[in-house]
Design an enzyme around this catalytic site. Sequence first.
Site, PDB file in Angstrom:
ATOM      1  CG  ASN A  23      70.112   4.144  70.862  1.00  0.00           C
ATOM      2  OD1 ASN A  23      69.101   3.678  70.368  1.00  0.00           O
ATOM      3  ND2 ASN A  23      71.836   3.949  70.980  1.00  0.00           N
ATOM      4  NE  ARG A  37      71.573   8.071  75.497  1.00  0.00           N
ATOM      5  CZ  ARG A  37      72.015   6.762  75.028  1.00  0.00           C
ATOM      6  NH1 ARG A  37      70.907   6.128  74.771  1.00  0.00           N
ATOM      7  NH2 ARG A  37      73.422   7.286  75.395  1.00  0.00           N
ATOM      8  CG  HIS A  60      71.290   6.744  66.469  1.00  0.00           C
ATOM      9  ND1 HIS A  60      71.884   7.946  67.365  1.00  0.00           N
ATOM     10  CD2 HIS A  60      71.732   5.647  67.104  1.00  0.00           C
ATOM     11  CE1 HIS A  60      72.337   7.255  68.202  1.00  0.00           C
ATOM     12  NE2 HIS A  60      72.065   6.300  69.235  1.00  0.00           N
ATOM     13  N   GLY A  62      68.998   2.352  67.474  1.00  0.00           N
ATOM     14  CA  GLY A  62      69.664   1.241  67.098  1.00  0.00           C
ATOM     15  C   GLY A  62      70.080   0.572  66.252  1.00  0.00           C
ATOM     16  NE  ARG A  63      75.654  -0.499  67.484  1.00  0.00           N
ATOM     17  CZ  ARG A  63      76.180  -0.775  68.081  1.00  0.00           C
ATOM     18  NH1 ARG A  63      75.952  -2.029  68.823  1.00  0.00           N
ATOM     19  NH2 ARG A  63      76.756   0.470  69.229  1.00  0.00           N
ATOM     20  NE  ARG A 152      81.079   5.410  67.224  1.00  0.00           N
ATOM     21  CZ  ARG A 152      81.025   4.673  67.914  1.00  0.00           C
ATOM     22  NH1 ARG A 152      82.531   4.094  67.269  1.00  0.00           N
ATOM     23  NH2 ARG A 152      81.288   3.485  68.569  1.00  0.00           N
ATOM     24  CE  LYS A 203      86.390  -7.689  81.738  1.00  0.00           C
ATOM     25  NZ  LYS A 203      86.496  -8.870  81.154  1.00  0.00           N
ATOM     26  CE  LYS A 207      86.040   2.758  82.760  1.00  0.00           C
ATOM     27  NZ  LYS A 207      86.018   2.943  84.298  1.00  0.00           N
ATOM     28  N   GLY A 360      77.239   6.373  81.058  1.00  0.00           N
ATOM     29  CA  GLY A 360      77.041   4.535  80.934  1.00  0.00           C
ATOM     30  C   GLY A 360      77.106   4.967  82.822  1.00  0.00           C
ATOM     31  N   GLY A 383      81.435   6.010  74.960  1.00  0.00           N
ATOM     32  CA  GLY A 383      82.775   5.962  74.068  1.00  0.00           C
ATOM     33  C   GLY A 383      83.051   7.601  74.133  1.00  0.00           C
ATOM     34  CE  LYS A 418      97.102  28.093  36.338  1.00  0.00           C
ATOM     35  NZ  LYS A 418      98.268  29.437  36.199  1.00  0.00           N
ATOM     36  CB  ILE A 579     101.983  32.694  37.553  1.00  0.00           C
ATOM     37  CG1 ILE A 579     101.615  32.928  39.103  1.00  0.00           C
ATOM     38  CG2 ILE A 579     101.238  32.032  36.764  1.00  0.00           C
ATOM     39  CD1 ILE A 579     100.267  33.465  38.802  1.00  0.00           C
TER      40      ILE A 579
HETATM   41  P1  13P Z   1     102.447  27.650  37.679  1.00  0.00           P
HETATM   42  O1  13P Z   1     102.634  26.513  39.098  1.00  0.00           O
HETATM   43  O2  13P Z   1     101.870  27.031  36.742  1.00  0.00           O
HETATM   44  O3  13P Z   1     103.018  28.551  37.835  1.00  0.00           O
HETATM   45  O4  13P Z   1     100.464  28.195  38.527  1.00  0.00           O
HETATM   46  C1  13P Z   1     100.424  29.209  39.094  1.00  0.00           C
HETATM   47  C2  13P Z   1      99.541  29.472  39.823  1.00  0.00           C
HETATM   48  O5  13P Z   1      98.822  30.159  39.218  1.00  0.00           O
HETATM   49  C3  13P Z   1      98.501  29.053  40.266  1.00  0.00           C
HETATM   50  O6  13P Z   1      97.491  29.382  40.951  1.00  0.00           O
END
Ligand code: 13P
Length: 662
Positions: A23, A37, A60, A62-63, A152, A203, A207, A360, A383, A418, A579
């Site tokens: 820029n 630059r 980039h 300018g703007r 940014r 100013k 800062k 600057g 900045g 799932k 599970i």
């Molecule tokens: P639950 O939380 O239904 O027991 O399942 C756990 C699970 O397998 C997340 O991958």
Amino acid sequence: MNTLTVDSLELKGKKVLVRCDFNVPLDDDLKIRDDKRIVDALPTIKKVIKDGGKLILMSHFGRPKGQVVPEMSLKPVAERLGELIKKKVTLTPDCIGEEVKAIADGMKDGDVVLLENLRFHAEEEAGDEEFAAQLAELGEVYLSDAFGVCHRAHASVSIIAKYFTQVASGYLLRNEIEYIGGAMKDPKRPLATILAGNLAGNKISSKIDVIMKLIDISDKIFIGGGIANTMLLAQGIEVGKSLVEADKVDVALEILKKAKEKGTKILLPPDMLCGKEFKNETELKYCDTDKQDKEWIAMGIGPKTVQQYKDELADCKTVIWNGPMSVFEFPNFAKETFEIAQVIADYTKGSGLISIIGGGDTAAAVKTAGLDGQYSHISTGGGAAMEYMEGKKLPGIACLSPKGFDGRRKFLIAGNWKMNKTPREAIKFAKELKKAMPNDDNVEIMAAPVFNSIYPVYQELKKTHIDIGSQDVFWETSGAFTGEVPAKMLKLTGVKYCIIGHSERRQYFCETDQTVNKKIRAVLKEGLVPVICVGEKLEQREAEIEKDVVKGQIKGALSGIEIKDNLNIVIAYEPVWAIGTGKTATPEQAQEMHEYIRELLKGIYGELFAASTRILYGGSLNAGNAKDLLSRKDIDGGLIGGASLKKDDFKAIADIARGIEK
Ligand code: 13P
């Protein structure tokens, strides 16, 4: 910050996409007024060409606010760069699109292409993911040398990095990180900071945050320029017609108070250079600070101050200089600024003072003094340098160390949907989540829908803090593999995390430690994060071999994978017996296993990696048991099935995580 630099990458034959800050200021006839630059980026540019990379530069200019503005074309930059490197620089008609892609694909080793102004697309400044992905398609390696815009979160500055496995800083950015980052984190002491600014410019109010931070880390602070007037006024010293921020006197007092508390020595100028009027051609005289003539205007520091600052600098090992000491733009008032510039240059050469010159105005002052090149480091960022000094995380730098091996772990609250929810239901649910889920820097949220809902859900969630996961992935990249989805295609539809080796896949779909290993490799290659599931069956726990089972799974999953393979993983401990059964591991059982897994990781990859890697618990995690589990030292979030399908339950778990401090 543990960023890789361009030195550690293999560039030969690769398309190397480099974000620069070209820029540059132009004259009315569109000629470049100052090519600093471009010159600053030359070391990185030459390195890529020398190593046989195909160099694709982007910047980039300018703007233009998302419009194509012909006067803001990078054409003059392409021409100037061509002269500097004595090579053809091809300017593309746009920065994305088929034509640009074809140009990139047709490059030979050592060729140089400059993409047309990124800001001709509003998506650049908006940080748009799709735009970033289209830019990323052009290259195989991403380098950043654009410190000036690192504060940014623009598409080409930070968003883009996640689409690459190989990211690094160029030399310009490396120097900024080394010098500014180094001085802020672990300075050679004593550390002196010069806080100044010309009277019409910087100013005190703009800062304040950086001043407070600098007081924190400095041993001595020298005050000069416009800031001095407000500081003097705060001490009851009359400053007459001099420019002050009278409404910031309380801020000045706060600074003095903080310095006192911290034991930081603050040096205010004992004398000032004053002018009759605020212009170059005017009468001038020196006055002692406490005897200023009310009809005159203080325009800088005086000779006693120069001498005092010189003496005080003599024993310093580091100096950070922010802001000129006088209105150096008026030649009649430049002397003291140049003298300080000379003193610092002399100490840098003579006694090895580490001298860091802020961007600057200060950089312009040392250049006008003809002394640039005589300091350890002159920052290219205004900045950005300020925010970096304040201690803020700059997106353009943070994205270069995706592994973030800093020993800190953010909670990850991950929903594994799932085989539930139709696309329509998934979109509706994503909308609800968007509204409901807390936006908190310390808690990351992830949702893993069924494959065909990934893209529509991503469209809903892409501008939010909720990341997308997939429930599986295949290790090949393309071809005749009916029914499979490779990592790259997942990435292009917004996926960040890939769940791999879930016990249901191990049980019903012949997943083994070997296939898990292949999938992890494929995912890491694309810069995605595998969520690696491990866990013992009921009979294995009853036989008290649960740790051996998990050890075998972890070792098998990570076999032959090294940190340099872009290793960035999440582990999910999911005891199979918990599970979907309503049975949970007790917090003690879970913590014990998590600690064991962390020890395993430490054994393979070392302490820092282990301390930085998140280990989630999964298995009937719900709002009722989340607090006990998530409070444990080594439990860094949850992989949640059933409870992630209901907005209120999922939100309740995220809220609980938010309330826990570790
Ligand atoms: P639950 O939380 O239904 O027991 O399942 C756990 C699970 O397998 C997340 O991958």
